[in-house]
Design a protein around this motif. Structure first.
Motif, PDB file in Angstrom:
ATOM      1  N   SER A  56       0.829  -1.200   0.000  1.00 49.02           N
ATOM      2  CA  SER A  56       0.000   0.000   0.000  1.00 49.02           C
ATOM      3  C   SER A  56       0.869   1.257   0.000  1.00 49.02           C
ATOM      4  CB  SER A  56      -0.922   0.010   1.224  1.00 49.02           C
ATOM      5  OG  SER A  56      -0.159   0.067   2.411  1.00 49.02           O
ATOM      6  N   PHE A  57       0.263   2.388  -0.336  1.00 53.35           N
ATOM      7  CA  PHE A  57       0.972   3.662  -0.360  1.00 53.35           C
ATOM      8  C   PHE A  57       1.573   3.963   1.006  1.00 53.35           C
ATOM      9  CE2 PHE A  57       1.010   8.248   0.415  1.00 53.35           C
ATOM     10  CZ  PHE A  57       1.791   8.701  -0.639  1.00 53.35           C
ATOM     11  N   GLU A  58       0.766   3.807   2.077  1.00 56.87           N
ATOM     12  CA  GLU A  58       1.247   4.146   3.415  1.00 56.87           C
ATOM     13  C   GLU A  58       2.385   3.234   3.866  1.00 56.87           C
ATOM     14  OE1 GLU A  58      -2.717   1.843   4.001  1.00 56.87           O
ATOM     15  OE2 GLU A  58      -1.880   3.356   2.640  1.00 56.87           O
ATOM     16  N   LEU A  69       7.853  13.019   4.077  1.00 62.97           N
ATOM     17  CA  LEU A  69       7.173  11.738   3.915  1.00 62.97           C
ATOM     18  C   LEU A  69       6.023  11.594   4.920  1.00 62.97           C
ATOM     19  CD1 LEU A  69      10.281   9.456   3.317  1.00 62.97           C
ATOM     20  CD2 LEU A  69       8.557  10.131   1.626  1.00 62.97           C
ATOM     21  N   ILE A  70       6.221  12.121   6.131  1.00 67.76           N
ATOM     22  CA  ILE A  70       5.144  12.098   7.119  1.00 67.76           C
ATOM     23  C   ILE A  70       3.979  12.979   6.671  1.00 67.76           C
ATOM     24  CG2 ILE A  70       4.525  12.797   9.480  1.00 67.76           C
ATOM     25  CD1 ILE A  70       7.353  11.825  10.299  1.00 67.76           C
ATOM     26  N   ILE A  71       4.298  14.115   6.059  1.00 69.87           N
ATOM     27  CA  ILE A  71       3.254  14.972   5.501  1.00 69.87           C
ATOM     28  C   ILE A  71       2.465  14.224   4.428  1.00 69.87           C
ATOM     29  CG2 ILE A  71       2.819  17.053   4.111  1.00 69.87           C
ATOM     30  CD1 ILE A  71       3.403  17.607   7.046  1.00 69.87           C
ATOM     31  N   LEU A  72       3.156  13.406   3.633  1.00 68.36           N
ATOM     32  CA  LEU A  72       2.460  12.600   2.627  1.00 68.36           C
ATOM     33  C   LEU A  72       1.467  11.637   3.284  1.00 68.36           C
ATOM     34  CD1 LEU A  72       5.209  11.658  -0.013  1.00 68.36           C
ATOM     35  CD2 LEU A  72       3.420  13.401  -0.168  1.00 68.36           C
ATOM     36  N   LEU A  73       1.848  11.086   4.442  1.00 69.59           N
ATOM     37  CA  LEU A  73       0.921  10.214   5.169  1.00 69.59           C
ATOM     38  C   LEU A  73      -0.319  10.995   5.608  1.00 69.59           C
ATOM     39  CD1 LEU A  73       3.316   8.088   7.442  1.00 69.59           C
ATOM     40  CD2 LEU A  73       2.124   7.345   5.370  1.00 69.59           C
ATOM     41  N   LEU A  74      -0.110  12.221   6.077  1.00 68.11           N
ATOM     42  CA  LEU A  74      -1.246  13.046   6.488  1.00 68.11           C
ATOM     43  C   LEU A  74      -2.139  13.386   5.290  1.00 68.11           C
ATOM     44  CD1 LEU A  74       0.485  15.472   9.024  1.00 68.11           C
ATOM     45  CD2 LEU A  74      -1.002  13.536   9.538  1.00 68.11           C
ATOM     46  N   LEU A  75      -1.528  13.722   4.153  1.00 71.46           N
ATOM     47  CA  LEU A  75      -2.302  14.018   2.951  1.00 71.46           C
ATOM     48  C   LEU A  75      -3.077  12.789   2.476  1.00 71.46           C
ATOM     49  CD1 LEU A  75       0.257  16.201   0.952  1.00 71.46           C
ATOM     50  CD2 LEU A  75      -1.815  16.974   2.125  1.00 71.46           C
ATOM     51  N   HIS A  76      -2.499  11.625   2.737  1.00 67.09           N
ATOM     52  CA  HIS A  76      -3.159  10.376   2.327  1.00 67.09           C
ATOM     53  C   HIS A  76      -4.503  10.202   3.049  1.00 67.09           C
ATOM     54  CE1 HIS A  76      -3.605   6.488   0.628  1.00 67.09           C
ATOM     55  NE2 HIS A  76      -3.242   5.793   1.689  1.00 67.09           N
ATOM     56  N   THR A  77      -4.624  10.767   4.252  1.00 67.38           N
ATOM     57  CA  THR A  77      -5.917  10.684   4.953  1.00 67.38           C
ATOM     58  C   THR A  77      -7.001  11.447   4.181  1.00 67.38           C
ATOM     59  OG1 THR A  77      -5.539  12.672   6.322  1.00 67.38           O
ATOM     60  CG2 THR A  77      -4.732  10.583   7.190  1.00 67.38           C
ATOM     61  N   VAL A  78      -6.596  12.420   3.378  1.00 76.15           N
ATOM     62  CA  VAL A  78      -7.558  13.219   2.606  1.00 76.15           C
ATOM     63  C   VAL A  78      -7.984  12.468   1.352  1.00 76.15           C
ATOM     64  CG1 VAL A  78      -7.936  15.377   1.359  1.00 76.15           C
ATOM     65  CG2 VAL A  78      -6.583  15.369   3.470  1.00 76.15           C
ATOM     66  N   TRP A  79      -6.968  12.068   0.527  1.00 74.50           N
ATOM     67  CA  TRP A  79      -7.362  11.458  -0.752  1.00 74.50           C
ATOM     68  C   TRP A  79      -7.837  10.011  -0.597  1.00 74.50           C
ATOM     69  CZ3 TRP A  79      -1.844  13.022  -1.368  1.00 74.50           C
ATOM     70  CH2 TRP A  79      -0.945  11.984  -1.109  1.00 74.50           C
ATOM     71  N   SER A  80      -7.604   9.411   0.554  1.00 72.30           N
ATOM     72  CA  SER A  80      -8.161   8.069   0.785  1.00 72.30           C
ATOM     73  C   SER A  80      -9.568   8.146   1.372  1.00 72.30           C
ATOM     74  CB  SER A  80      -7.270   7.282   1.743  1.00 72.30           C
ATOM     75  OG  SER A  80      -7.377   7.797   3.059  1.00 72.30           O
ATOM     76  N   SER A  92      -6.800   6.558   8.134  1.00 70.24           N
ATOM     77  CA  SER A  92      -7.241   7.586   9.080  1.00 70.24           C
ATOM     78  C   SER A  92      -6.070   8.339   9.715  1.00 70.24           C
ATOM     79  CB  SER A  92      -8.081   6.946  10.186  1.00 70.24           C
ATOM     80  OG  SER A  92      -7.257   6.114  10.999  1.00 70.24           O
ATOM     81  N   PHE A  93      -6.424   9.401  10.427  1.00 69.12           N
ATOM     82  CA  PHE A  93      -5.426  10.153  11.179  1.00 69.12           C
ATOM     83  C   PHE A  93      -4.773   9.262  12.240  1.00 69.12           C
ATOM     84  CE2 PHE A  93      -3.795  13.151  14.316  1.00 69.12           C
ATOM     85  CZ  PHE A  93      -3.213  14.110  13.505  1.00 69.12           C
ATOM     86  N   ASP A  94      -5.555   8.360  12.828  1.00 68.23           N
ATOM     87  CA  ASP A  94      -4.994   7.406  13.794  1.00 68.23           C
ATOM     88  C   ASP A  94      -3.945   6.514  13.127  1.00 68.23           C
ATOM     89  OD1 ASP A  94      -6.522   8.359  15.849  1.00 68.23           O
ATOM     90  OD2 ASP A  94      -7.996   6.731  15.807  1.00 68.23           O
ATOM     91  N   ASP A  95      -4.233   6.072  11.910  1.00 67.82           N
ATOM     92  CA  ASP A  95      -3.258   5.266  11.165  1.00 67.82           C
ATOM     93  C   ASP A  95      -1.967   6.057  10.935  1.00 67.82           C
ATOM     94  OD1 ASP A  95      -4.964   3.055  10.851  1.00 67.82           O
ATOM     95  OD2 ASP A  95      -5.891   3.940   9.087  1.00 67.82           O
ATOM     96  N   ALA A  96      -2.137   7.314  10.487  1.00 63.50           N
ATOM     97  CA  ALA A  96      -0.966   8.166  10.221  1.00 63.50           C
ATOM     98  C   ALA A  96      -0.166   8.397  11.488  1.00 63.50           C
ATOM     99  CB  ALA A  96      -1.415   9.506   9.625  1.00 63.50           C
TER     100      ALA A  96
END
Length: 261
Positions: A51-53, A87-98, A103-107
């Motif tokens: 997965s992306f994350e 890269l951590i910011i990318l995880l946060l952005l992933h909560t938006v496009w996913s 989720s934010f908890d996942d990030a």
């Protein structure tokens, strides 16, 4: 038990030469170990390793572990820490496009994993950069404390430390630290590792022995939360990389904090 012994012997045969060689070889091995440890967290969280994350978080861990001089060619504003932050910011952005399938908890969990695993293995390689004796001293603290706690706990253990790790007893923890401090301090003094003062080395060894036991309890709490017995299955009879390096992931950063390297 036979399987545990065979795995331990094979692992030591492969790992000990890497420790003595050090340099780029150890850096690469540490980065791979960090990526595997991160994958174990992802599996506990029920995330696909393709997965992306998963790709982003494992890459972040490997960059966190990589030596600083690997990034000397980058502009000043793109140092290693900033790349990890990006890269951590990318995880946060992933909560938006996913759409919150991630989720934010996942990030947050993966970000904590990047720091926990990445910093631990980063200081693991930094200790070897000082000397092989420094690295062995810190590893001996963990190994001797763990083995001593197991042996003393089996013979004398009566009082449980915490329900999170029901096999741990106060008697085992104290006995493990006593054995770890005596033997590891003797090694440090004999090979002139760390502080010149004998008292200082004994005290710092005691602190690191206790820290190592807390590292083990932290990982026990993590596994209990996710309802797993072992963090992984890569080491038959021993579990995963996190199971083997849980104590060291706390011991090495704290050793750096105390100025050992």
């Amino acid at each position: 038990m036979r399987q545990r012994v065979i795995t331990a012997v094979v692992a030591l045969i492969l790992f000990i030469p890497v420790i003595f060689v050090g340099g780029v070889t150890l850096d690469i091995v540490a980065m791979l170990l960090g990526a595997v440890a991160m994958s174990e967290l992802l599996v506990m969280r029920k995330k696909l390793l393709i997965s992306f994350e998963a790709i982003v978080s494992m890459l972040a861990v490997m960059i966190q572990i990589a030596p600083n001089n690997w990034f000397n060619g980058l502009p000043d504003q793109l140092n290693k820490e900033y790349v990890v932050y990006f890269l951590i910011i990318l995880l946060l952005l992933h909560t938006v496009w996913s759409r919150n399938r991630f989720s934010f908890d996942d990030a947050g969990m993966l970000t904590l994993g990047v720091l926990y695993i990445g910093m631990g293995f980063n200081y693991f390689t930094a200790a070897r950069g000082v000397s092989v004796y420094m690295l062995l001293f810190l590893m001996f603290i963990v190994w001797l404390t763990d083995s001593g706690a197991y042996m003393v706990g089996r013979k004398l253990g009566r009082h449980k430390v915490t329900p999170i790790s029901p096999n741990k007893t106060w008697e085992g923890c104290i006995g493990g630290s006593v054995i770890g401090v005596i033997v590891a301090s003797a090694f440090a003094i004999g090979f002139h590792v760390g502080y010149a003062s004998v008292i200082s080395m004994v005290l710092i060894t005691l602190v690191l022995s206790v820290v190592g036991q807390f590292g083990d309890l932290v990982e026990s709490a993590l596994k209990r939360y996710y309802g797993v017995k072992d963090s992984g299955k890569i080491l038959p009879g021993h579990g995963g990389i996190l199971d083997r390096f849980d104590s060291m992931l706390l011991v090495f950063p704290i050793a750096h904090l105390f100025g050992l390297f």
